[in-house]
Design a protein around this motif. Structure first.
Motif, PDB file in Angstrom:
ATOM      1  N   ILE A  21     -45.475  19.459  -0.840  1.00 59.30           N
ATOM      2  CA  ILE A  21     -44.805  20.667  -1.208  1.00 59.30           C
ATOM      3  C   ILE A  21     -45.320  21.862   0.073  1.00 59.30           C
ATOM      4  CG2 ILE A  21     -44.537  22.743  -2.602  1.00 59.30           C
ATOM      5  CD1 ILE A  21     -44.509  20.789  -4.692  1.00 59.30           C
ATOM      6  N   HIS A  22     -46.730  21.961   0.121  1.00 57.41           N
ATOM      7  CA  HIS A  22     -47.350  22.974   1.318  1.00 57.41           C
ATOM      8  C   HIS A  22     -47.494  22.603   2.336  1.00 57.41           C
ATOM      9  CE1 HIS A  22     -48.266  23.886  -3.321  1.00 57.41           C
ATOM     10  NE2 HIS A  22     -47.228  24.866  -2.796  1.00 57.41           N
ATOM     11  N   ALA A  23     -47.023  21.453   2.622  1.00 56.86           N
ATOM     12  CA  ALA A  23     -47.060  21.106   4.315  1.00 56.86           C
ATOM     13  C   ALA A  23     -45.734  20.574   4.696  1.00 56.86           C
ATOM     14  CB  ALA A  23     -48.329  20.158   4.281  1.00 56.86           C
ATOM     15  N   ALA A  24     -45.302  19.246   3.870  1.00 51.62           N
ATOM     16  CA  ALA A  24     -44.508  18.496   4.644  1.00 51.62           C
ATOM     17  C   ALA A  24     -43.084  19.480   4.394  1.00 51.62           C
ATOM     18  CB  ALA A  24     -44.385  17.145   4.142  1.00 51.62           C
ATOM     19  N   THR A  25     -42.626  19.787   3.134  1.00 49.87           N
ATOM     20  CA  THR A  25     -41.449  19.955   3.125  1.00 49.87           C
ATOM     21  C   THR A  25     -41.010  21.325   2.430  1.00 49.87           C
ATOM     22  OG1 THR A  25     -41.761  19.181   0.515  1.00 49.87           O
ATOM     23  CG2 THR A  25     -40.739  17.456   2.125  1.00 49.87           C
ATOM     24  N   MET A  26     -41.263  21.705   1.310  1.00 46.80           N
ATOM     25  CA  MET A  26     -40.801  23.192   0.740  1.00 46.80           C
ATOM     26  C   MET A  26     -41.258  23.993   1.744  1.00 46.80           C
ATOM     27  SD  MET A  26     -42.061  25.474  -2.419  1.00 46.80           S
ATOM     28  CE  MET A  26     -43.117  26.419  -1.670  1.00 46.80           C
ATOM     29  N   VAL A  27     -42.516  24.119   2.378  1.00 45.96           N
ATOM     30  CA  VAL A  27     -42.607  25.505   3.354  1.00 45.96           C
ATOM     31  C   VAL A  27     -42.011  25.408   4.499  1.00 45.96           C
ATOM     32  CG1 VAL A  27     -44.920  25.753   2.375  1.00 45.96           C
ATOM     33  CG2 VAL A  27     -44.573  24.099   4.230  1.00 45.96           C
ATOM     34  N   HIS A  52     -44.375  17.688  12.446  1.00 44.67           N
ATOM     35  CA  HIS A  52     -45.293  18.443  11.432  1.00 44.67           C
ATOM     36  C   HIS A  52     -45.371  17.813  10.122  1.00 44.67           C
ATOM     37  CE1 HIS A  52     -46.352  21.446   8.603  1.00 44.67           C
ATOM     38  NE2 HIS A  52     -47.507  21.686   9.416  1.00 44.67           N
ATOM     39  N   ALA A  53     -44.168  17.558   9.500  1.00 44.91           N
ATOM     40  CA  ALA A  53     -43.982  16.738   8.447  1.00 44.91           C
ATOM     41  C   ALA A  53     -44.993  15.548   8.238  1.00 44.91           C
ATOM     42  CB  ALA A  53     -42.695  16.399   7.941  1.00 44.91           C
ATOM     43  N   PHE A  54     -44.932  14.855   9.119  1.00 44.41           N
ATOM     44  CA  PHE A  54     -45.659  13.801   9.355  1.00 44.41           C
ATOM     45  C   PHE A  54     -47.038  13.990   9.555  1.00 44.41           C
ATOM     46  CE2 PHE A  54     -41.716  11.856  11.820  1.00 44.41           C
ATOM     47  CZ  PHE A  54     -41.386  11.320  10.699  1.00 44.41           C
ATOM     48  N   PHE A  55     -47.516  14.719  10.563  1.00 44.63           N
ATOM     49  CA  PHE A  55     -48.944  14.898  10.835  1.00 44.63           C
ATOM     50  C   PHE A  55     -49.642  15.543   9.594  1.00 44.63           C
ATOM     51  CE2 PHE A  55     -47.357  17.322  14.205  1.00 44.63           C
ATOM     52  CZ  PHE A  55     -47.748  18.554  13.948  1.00 44.63           C
ATOM     53  N   LYS A  56     -49.107  16.609   9.367  1.00 43.71           N
ATOM     54  CA  LYS A  56     -49.505  17.333   8.168  1.00 43.71           C
ATOM     55  C   LYS A  56     -49.534  16.769   7.031  1.00 43.71           C
ATOM     56  CE  LYS A  56     -51.367  20.432   8.897  1.00 43.71           C
ATOM     57  NZ  LYS A  56     -50.747  22.056   9.311  1.00 43.71           N
TER      58      LYS A  56
END
Lengths: 166, 613, 521, 488, 103
Positions: free
Chosen positions: B252-258, B337-341
């Motif tokens: 949630i707080h890295a890949a998608t929602m934000v 970013h979704a991947f690496f974060k």
């Protein structure tokens, strides 16, 4: 002549009236009230009220006042204790009110009353017992009869309130 | 194509787990949770294959949600290339994280609760990306916010967790405030909320040079985005959000929602392109966030906090991209970013899991030999985020920076500087964790395959993900920006420099960092305490608001003024009564006096005055 | 004798019947009142028929009989899309209230349930009366049972609260009585339809002065009931002291009497005055929204908190009404229903907590979620509904209201929307303090929901989701009726918007003008 | 001069109710020594028979409307209305007195006789068309009431009440008489119709002023009897001091009769000079309402409280008079009927509750009555709600109708203030409800014995009346409306 | 000395007497005297009646005053009875002592 008589008895009436108010002893007041009634009776006569004048003497001065005096004696009511404080309102305001009231009425009488000829003794003859009786049993039949109930109640009341316990 | 199936699967998973999970065995829970996500992933793939090149938007209409006068809100889903990217990211990464969670959450109680929330999140996130009008998008928008709130407060016995949850929700609400106002304006302006209608209408409008309606709309949308995507001034909730379980942070707080904010902005490109002023705002806010967050990241010691701030910073990058008109670049960076974060967080999760909940970098070190896979995968992620040549981050970040240069060179340089810092603190974290001697007291161990598997997959993606040429794929929607090898290499170089600096500080010359910190103590403490922003907000907004409400509004106005007046009336009338009753002195002669008085008044009134009327 | 008459008078019949039941058989009385209220509810479901399967004209189930010949007072009842749902709300909540009071009301149960049914009678009547006098009669009738419910079965300061409630409302309704009578002397009838017709064709033509005063006379009465800031102070006391069922009926239905009155009488009968006053009223409404939320935030007492939240929510309704747009009206009506459902549920659940812990103070709780997960979930959903989460009911209402407001005056919408933020603040904070955290000894002893309590919560929760998702089962019927009222006061007639007339309003003009023509025929 | 001096049968039929009551009264007085004073039930039943007969006669007389006894009386709807009303009040008084008298060991024969005479007097007032008749009727009713007020002659409060009532009453009567004298002097007649005609035709400015003066003086007398401000002062003391059933009677019967006279004189005779007295009646009405309601807020003795409330209600009727239109008259009539119902009921409860020597007459003594004697309390609540003016009760409709009349006459502010007053009134009536239902029973309630049949009948009848007047007011309203055309 | 007396004199006389009656009522503290003041007022009224019936040359005024006398008699009987009971209970005739009920 008329005027003289009026003035004399009016004077007496007022004097007695004042003394009624002024006297502290009920008997004195009662007597002065009788005085008023008497003098009024004369004035009634002047206005042609023979029957009323008579009734005034008999009913009022006679019956009613006697009743008063009787009660006063019965309860031997003494003079009022003057020490007692009269409520302020009554004392001062009352005085003023009285003046105002009288002033008003007299003003109305003076200013508003249509000017008619003065009173002359015997100018009105309608006040005879006959005339009154006729009226009383024709036009005023109903009230006359009804007053009997009034008397009845009076008797009843006297009995209820004043009779001794049985 | 039955698009509605995509979100429905997770919803079913949520309902099943939510209603019956309490009594179900873990295996069933896993089945429902992962199965549903897997299904929707599969369905996404099938759909996209089926839809082919997606030259034009594909729309499905289901039913009318709200209809009042001319206002008609349909529940429609649509897929275009942008959505396709988001769908892949959300379901793909989401699936991996679900799998990972099985391992990570194994010992937690409320297992079913966790997964049902997670599924619910998937549902809302998919609704968000599939939406074909602003209001349905808003449904997903609020929904993911709710799930984030629930999951942050997952450890609801802990005050800090629930407080963080509230903070997240409320700060997001402030963003949503902007979003909804934007919607009202849009409807007021265009008479509809449907994307196609609205954007077509917007295309025909002249580009605004002042703060016109479109600009206002865009700024309000931006406010919404800053809330959801943790940009200045509303980024404060994200670091605290780390109170949730790590997979949550990852998903949630890295890949998608934000990234929803980024998505929404890209989606509304048609507006922004006609509101240059708003665009500048986006770019500047993005840049500022990127820079500030990076600086804060330099000094954090909690591994998750480090990554949290890096997330904020990276999101800032994306906004820079959007702001300078390189929407595709922004979205591109969103994906990589979704991947690496996600990987970074999951890795961190693995470390924490391996250390039984230890999160403080100073209590780590030398973990490389204990958990190799984790270490290596994390390393990949670190390279990617540092924009190391030919990793995914390299392409996306540089696309943004180049575009920024086109827009205004100084933005580029700030961006580059930030990139350097990013590289520095990420590797700082990696070195502190995996190199040197172990400083903690737990018994580190490698995580099970169910966790490391996703890690490896993501590692692969973060390395090669950059070769998926998103900008080109999005070409029909957003204009492609020119390449510029030169600038790309400069920024990459700065990134490498950052890595080396980190090596110098935390491997080669231990203690150099501390002496350095002492050297510039003031700045260090300031950064270490995140510029005291939270404290500032507390002191300026929260506390005064509560205090005023309590003392002034409630005690003062409500109880004091209004109720005082009301009861005052009561007392007054009693007072009047107590005066009036004094007429009754009980004394007959006084009464008589009253009668006389009255009669005089009547005489005057009726006898004379009455006539006047 | 239509179905509506049945629905109106069944409660009265039930009330009378209960009076003749022996007071010892509490169980029997409970059962009876439950069955009766359920029967009424089922009967009232029949009222939906025409609206879902067919298109009734303006009014349905109309009955118009002479009651008093001079002054001509008629028993004229009917429902339209607005009344329909409010009636259903009433009939739905009454059985739930009976269930809620199943255990909590032990002393003088007979009288309690009797009053509950009498209350239902009054409330249904208020929403169906199409004769001003009849309306007033029901209006006052509903006052008495509520007074007793609060005063007899309430908490410590119940008497103060009950009297305050009664006198406060009485003062307002007296003004309304003057208004009604004055109107009668001008129109020669109490009949709503006739008066409306007369006002529109000018056969009843009060001067502007009179219109204004009449409007105020009605408005104040309704504003007290709503309650509109600053006339709201009776509400917290009444709520805190009332028994659960009382609070539920009060919040869910009784407050709607005010907003309903505004929509049904104030606005359409005195359009010009309404339009001219709207600025002030909207200001008050917005103050109420923000103020209520802020004050709610700092309440130490759960019921008081919910009460103030009602002040805030009802502010939205008033705002919607006085935006004079289709969306505003629909939103307002929908918001009435939403508030009825969600706030009702909140009070019910607070009641559950009270029955368990015997305290309304928030500090007495904390960590309740651990022993009672089900209650926690139910409360969570209700709370989310109440703070306007999409796909739950309140969102739709608030959205429509704000959208409608924004069409007329964007600034209003901006201020009102702040209330949405604040609602999240106080609710979440409440939830955190009550349900989260580690459970103290007494708290962990609390029991979770039992079957009866499930039976109360589940329908409401289902309703919340339904009303949030499938609004089309409600809004069309509402729209047709609100459009009628909107006609003379429509904001589109003179909107002061900076960049010309917004597209939305342009579209709306043609649309609702069409509607008017339809109604004309 | 009217033609027929010899009354015809019709004339007697027209005053049959009075005759019947007087005969019954006399009969009782005769019976008492014969059968002995302790045959209470006998007297009660005889009285009831007398009243009921009178009631029937009154209704019957309505079919023979017209003047009689050379214009002394007029029998019309208005008269019938009030006759029936006061006779009904008389009946209820008897019913609720019987066990009170037993309880207080008071002689019942005289009591009933006086009651009968008093009611007869009120009937005369209701029918009177001549100031003489009005005067005599008034005196009959009043003197009887004076005695009743002091009926328990060993009870200090009774004496005091009687004395105050008597002295101030006669005092006010003197003013009334003075007024009559003046109107006689001005118009040369004491017949209401002739006075009206004179004022309509031969009204020079001076005459009108004189008439105004007369009206003012008569206003004093009437206002005193109906306890309207500024002449309401006697009411609280007298109501509080008099025996409960007598208070019941006073607050309904004489008041209604006095209002009947008030209306007849001011609407019929002084109709032409309305513009003179209307403003004053306006303010008097307001003053009355305010004094009554506000002073009642702090009363603890329930009889005194009800006294103030009855002042307030007199104020409402005054509003109707101030409206001085036909609707107003009808409203006043209706309201007095409704008021009689609820007030009789309320005082019946008080009578029942007060116990020997009127021990329990404080509001707080009623604590928990609602749970000790639910039925009594429920009925009492109906009366109180009606006094507050809650719909579906006579009180509400009466009030509504009065203020409707006021608004017809454009007395907007009077209406608003009056209605706000009734919101204030709600407060003290609610106090009684609060005590009855929301306080726990005290020994005053626990020692309460069941309702006596007489009072039960009264309560149910009164409650029924209150509700019927509230739910189907047309039943009475039409009659009132048709017979409200005074002087037309 | 005029031959005829103006009507107004009689009326003013009655007014004065009436006023004196009022004064007596307010100033005298003995109940009986107070009562007598009322009788005085009645007499004043009677005088007015008689005067007017003189001016109107009608006898009705006389009859009216006759009825007033009757009433006065009845009142006297009842009134004095009441006064007796009061005296029995309170052993006083001071009007100010009879004010137990107030406010």
């Amino acid at each position: 002549m008329t005027a003289l008589i009026f003035l004399i008895f009016a004077g007496i009436a007022v004097f007695c009236g004042v003394s009624l108010v002024a006297q502290t002893h009920p008997i004195a007041s009662a007597l002065s009230l009788i005085g008023v009634m008497g003098s009024l009776a004369v004035i009634y006569l002047q206005l042609g009220g023979e029957f009323i004048a008579a009734a005034q003497m008999i009913v009022y001065a006679g019956a009613i006042m006697v009743l008063f005096v009787f009660v006063i004696m019965l309860l031997n009511a003494g003079a009022e204790a003057t020490s007692r404080q009269i409520p302020l309102l009554s004392r001062y305001v009352g005085m003023f009110l009285l003046a105002a009231f009288l002033g008003l009425i007299s003003f109305i009488i003076q200013a508003m009353l249509p000017k008619t000829e003065g009173v002359v003794f015997g100018a009105f003859q309608g006040g005879t017992a006959a005339a009154i009786g006729r009226k009383l049993f024709t036009v005023y039949l109903l009230p006359f009869e009804v007053t009997s109930v009034l008397i009845l109640i009076a008797i009843l009341g006297a009995i209820v309130l004043a009779r001794r316990e049985v | 194509m039955l698009l509605w199936l995509i979100p429905i699967f997770p919803l079913l998973g949520f309902l099943l787990n939510g209603l019956f999970g309490r009594k179900l065995p873990k295996s069933m829970i896993n089945l429902f949770a992962i199965g549903s996500v897997a299904l929707s992933f599969a369905w996404v793939v099938k759909t996209l294959v089926g839809l082919g090149p997606l030259e034009t938007k594909y729309i499905e209409h289901y039913f009318t949600w709200i209809q009042s006068g001319p206002l008609q809100i349909n529940v429609d889903f649509a897929v275009d290339r942008l959505t396709a990217v988001m769908l892949m990211v959300v379901t793909g990464v989401g699936l991996l994280i679900h799998i990972y969670s099985v391992g990570y959450m194994a010992e937690e109680d409320g297992y079913y609760r966790f997964f049902s929330y997670l599924n619910l999140f998937m549902f809302f996130m998919l609704v968000l990306v599939l939406a074909q009008n602003f209001l349905v998008l808003f449904v997903g928008w609020e929904g993911v916010g709710l799930c984030s709130y629930l999951l942050i407060g997952y450890y609801f016995l802990e005050q800090y967790a629930t407080t963080a949850g509230n903070k997240a929700f409320i700060v997001n609400r402030i963003g949503d405030f902007g979003f909804s106002l934007a919607m009202f304006l849009i409807f007021r302006q265009f008479g509809s909320l449907d994307f196609t209608k609205v954007f077509d209408a917007a295309k025909n409008m002249p580009s605004e040079t002042t703060y016109g309606t479109l600009t206002i709309i865009c700024l309000l949308l931006l406010l919404g985005a800053t809330g959801k995507s943790a940009q200045i001034p509303l980024y404060v909730w994200l670091p605290d959000a780390m109170a949730g379980p790590t997979p949550v942070s990852a998903l949630i707080h890295a890949a998608t929602m934000v990234t929803a904010g980024v998505y929404m902005t890209a989606r509304s490109a048609a507006f922004f392109m006609h509101a240059p002023i708003a665009m500048d705002w986006v770019a500047i806010i993005g840049l500022a966030t990127a820079f500030v967050a990076a600086t804060i990241g330099l000094a954090q010691t909690d591994i998750k906090k480090v990554f949290a701030y890096s997330t904020v910073s990276q999101l800032g990058y994306m906004f820079v991209g959007l702001g300078v008109g390189a929407f595709s670049a922004g979205v591109f960076h969103l994906m990589t970013h979704a991947f690496f974060k996600a990987l970074l967080f999951l890795g961190a999760g693995a470390v924490i899991h391996g250390l039984h909940g230890e999160q403080d970098l100073r209590q780590m070190g030398g973990l490389f030999k204990h958990m190799r896979i984790t270490a290596i995968t994390l390393l990949c992620a670190s390279f990617a985020i540092s924009g190391f040549p030919f990793t995914s981050g390299f392409f996306s970040k540089d696309a943004i920076l180049v575009a920024a240069y086109e827009h205004a060179p100084w933005m580029y340089w700030v961006g580059v500087l930030t990139a350097g810092m990013t590289a520095f603190y990420v590797f700082r974290a990696w070195f502190m964790a995996f190199t040197g001697e172990y400083r903690g007291h737990a018994h580190p161990h490698e995580s099970p395959l169910v966790m490391t598997g996703p890690l490896m997959l993501l590692a692969g993606l973060s390395l090669v993900g950059g070769f998926i040429n998103i900008p080109h794929w999005l070409e029909p929607m957003f204009p492609e920006k020119p390449e510029n090898q030169m600038l790309a290499w400069i920024s990459a170089g700065v990134g490498v420099a950052g890595i080396l600096l980190a090596y110098l500080f935390y491997v080669a010359q231990r203690g150099l960092a501390d002496s350095f910190a002492k050297a510039m103590n003031g700045f260090y403490t300031l950064v270490y305490n995140k510029y005291y922003i939270d404290e500032l907000y507390n002191a300026v907004v929260v506390r005064p608001l509560v205090a005023i409400s309590r003392t002034v509004l409630w005690r003062g106005v409500d109880a004091g003024l209004i109720d005082g007046t009301v009861n005052g009336v009561g007392t007054r009338s009693r007072g009047i009564g107590s005066i009036l009753r004094l007429l009754q002195s009980g004394n007959i002669r006084t009464y008589a006096a009253w009668v006389v008085l009255g009669s005089i008044v009547v005489l005057i009134a009726i006898g004379f005055a009455g006539g006047s009327k | 004798m239509t179905l509506l008459d049945l629905v109106i008078f069944l409660p009265l019949a039930a009330f009378l019947l209960i009076l003749f039941l022996p007071k010892e058989h509490v169980e029997g009385i409970r059962r009876f009142s439950l069955v009766a209220s359920l029967a009424i509810f089922v009967a009232s479901l029949g009222l939906i028929g025409p609206y879902w399967f067919g298109n009734p004209g303006k009014l349905a189930f109309e009955t118009d009989l002479p009651w008093i010949n001079s002054p001509a007072i008629r028993y004229h009842v009917a429902i339209d899309g607005i009344s329909l749902w409010l009636v259903l709300l009433t009939t739905l909540l009454t059985p739930l209230c009976v269930l809620v009071s199943w255990k909590s009301v032990q002393k003088r149960a007979k009288e309690f349930f009797a009053f509950l049914l009498l209350l239902e009678f009054g409330l249904i009547g208020v929403f169906c009366a199409f004769d001003l006098f009849l309306f007033f009669v029901f209006w006052e009738v509903s006052l008495v049972p509520m007074y007793f419910l609060i005063g007899v079965w309430g908490h410590e300061r119940r008497i103060y609260a009950a009297v305050k409630f009664f006198v406060y409302t009485m003062a307002g309704s007296m003004l309304m009585l003057v208004g009604i009578t004055y109107l009668y002397n001008q129109a020669g009838t109490f009949d709503y339809a006739k008066i409306m017709a007369g006002l529109q064709n000018g056969s009843i033509a009060p001067t502007y002065q009179e219109q204004l005063l009449l409007f105020l006379a009605f408005f104040i009465a309704f504003a007290i009931k709503v309650p509109l800031f600053p006339l709201h102070t009776w509400l917290p006391d009444a709520h805190v002291e009332a028994p659960t069922a009382g609070s539920v009926m009060l919040a869910s239905v009784m407050l709607k009497m005010g907003t309903y009155g505004l929509l049904r009488f104030c606005v359409p009968m005195f359009p010009v005055a309404a339009r001219n006053c709207s600025g002030w009223i909207v200001t008050l409404a917005i103050i109420g929204i923000i103020y209520g939320a802020l004050v709610a935030m700092v309440q130490p007492n759960m019921k008081k908190l919910v009460a103030y939240s009602s002040v805030s929510h009802l502010g939205f309704v008033v705002l919607g009404i006085f935006s004079f747009t289709q969306q505003g009206f629909d939103g307002a009506v929908y918001q009435m229903l939403n508030h009825g459902v969600s706030t009702g549920a909140l009070f019910i659940m607070v009641g559950f907590l009270y029955e368990r812990r015997h305290s309304l103070e928030i500090d007495a709780y904390g960590g309740v979620a651990t022993p009672t997960p089900r209650l926690a979930t139910a409360f969570m959903i209700t709370m989310l509904a109440s703070i306007g989460l999409p796909m739950l009911n309140n969102f739709v209402g608030e959205f429509l209201v704000l959208q409608g407001t924004a069409l007329v005056n964007f600034k209003w919408a901006v201020f009102a929307a702040i209330g949405v933020i604040l609602s999240a603040c106080y609710m979440l904070w409440l939830y955190q303090r009550v349900f989260f955290g580690k459970a103290s000894a007494e708290v962990s002893a609390l029991k979770d929901l039992d079957l009866r309590e499930y039976a109360i919560c589940v329908p409401l929760i289902i309703l919340m989701v339904w009303m949030g998702t499938f609004t089309q089962s409600f809004i069309p019927s509402i729209s047709t009726s609100t459009a009628v009222i909107l006609g003379p006061v429509d904001a589109k007639r003179d909107v002061h918007v900076h960049n010309g007339l917004p597209a939305a309003l342009r579209a709306q003009r043609s649309l609702s003008l069409a509607k008017e023509q339809v109604d004309a025929r | 001069m009217p033609a027929n001096f010899a009354p015809t049968a019709i004339d007697y039929l027209r005053i049959l109710p009075e005759i019947l009551m007087i005969i019954t009264g006399t009969l009782i007085m005769v019976l008492e020594p014969l059968i002995g004073g302790n045959k209470r039930n006998a007297f009660t039943s005889v009285t009831l028979v007398g009243f009921i007969a009178a009631l029937v006669a009154a209704v019957a007389a309505n079919d023979y409307p017209g003047l009689s006894f050379s214009n002394m009386l007029i029998v019309d709807g208005f008269a019938t209305f009030f006759r029936v009303l006061v006779i009904a009040v008389g009946i209820f008084t008897v019913l609720s007195s019987s066990d009170y008298l037993r309880r207080e060991h008071a002689a019942s024969a005289e009591y009933y006789a006086l009651l009968l005479f008093s009611v007869a007097g009120q009937c005369i007032m209701a029918t009177a068309n001549e100031l003489i008749m009005i005067f005599i009727g008034l005196e009959i009713s009043s003197i009887a009431t004076y005695i009743l007020a002091g009926y328990l002659r060993d009870d200090k409060r009774n004496n005091e009440a009687a004395l105050k009532y008597f002295l101030l009453g006669s005092f006010a009567t003197a003013f009334l008489l003075y007024g009559i004298a003046w109107i006689y002097g001005t118009t040369g007649s004491t017949n209401l119709g002739e006075i009206r005609n004179f004022l309509m035709t031969g009204g020079s400015a001076r005459n009108l002023t004189l008439a105004g003066t007369a009206a003012a003086l008569m206003f004093v007398g009437f206002a005193f009897k109906v306890s309207a401000a500024p002449f309401q002062i006697w009411a609280p003391d007298v109501y509080q001091g008099a025996p409960a059933p007598v208070t019941l009677f006073m607050s309904a019967g004489p008041k209604a009769a006095a209002f009947a006279v008030f209306l007849r004189v001011f609407i019929t005779a002084f109709g032409p000079i309305t513009n003179r007295w209307e403003p004053f009646v306006w303010s008097s009405a307001l003053l009355t309402m305010v004094i009554g309601n506000f002073a009642a807020l702090l009363q603890n003795n329930i009889k005194r409280l009800m006294a103030y409330s009855s002042i307030a209600h007199a104020g409402y009727v005054m509003v109707a008079i101030a409206a001085h239109n036909q609707v107003g008259v009808a409203a006043a009539m209706f309201y007095l009927a409704a008021y009689a119902c609820m007030n009789v009921g309320a005082f019946a409860v008080i009578t029942h509750f007060s116990r020997q020597g009127e021990k329990y007459v404080n509001v707080d003594d009623l604590a928990g009555l609602g749970w000790k004697q639910p039925v009594t309390a429920a009925l009492f609540s109906i009366f109180l709600l009606s006094l507050i003016g809650v719909p579906l009760t006579g009180g509400f409709f009466g009030k509504f109708y009065i203020f409707k009349a006021a608004l017809d006459a454009n007395l907007v502010w009077l209406s608003i203030l009056g209605l706000l007053n009734s919101a204030v009134a709600a407060y003290y009536y609610l106090r009684i409800l609060v005590v009855m239902y929301m306080h726990e029973p005290g020994e005053s309630t626990l020692t309460l014995e069941p309702l006596s049949p007489g009072i039960r009948t009264t309560l149910w009848a009164a409650a029924l009346g209150t509700l019927i007047l509230g739910i189907f007011p047309s039943l009475l309203l039409n009659f009132a409306a048709n017979s409200s055309g005074l002087g037309k | 000395m005029p031959a005829s007396v103006p009507i107004s004199w009689y009326l003013i006389l009655s007014a004065i007497l009436f006023g004196l009656g009022v004064a007596g009522f307010i100033y005298r503290r003995n109940i009986i005297t107070v009562f007598m003041s009322i009788e005085l007022m009645l007499n004043a009224v009677n005088l007015t009646f008689i005067t007017f019936s003189y001016t109107l040359k009608k006898v009705d005024g006389h009859i009216f005053s006759f009825f007033v006398m009757v009433v006065a008699a009845a009142e006297a009987a009842v009134g004095l009875a009441i006064i007796l009971t009061v005296f029995k209970n309170r052993e006083t005739l001071m009007i100010d002592d009879v004010s137990s009920m107030k406010y």
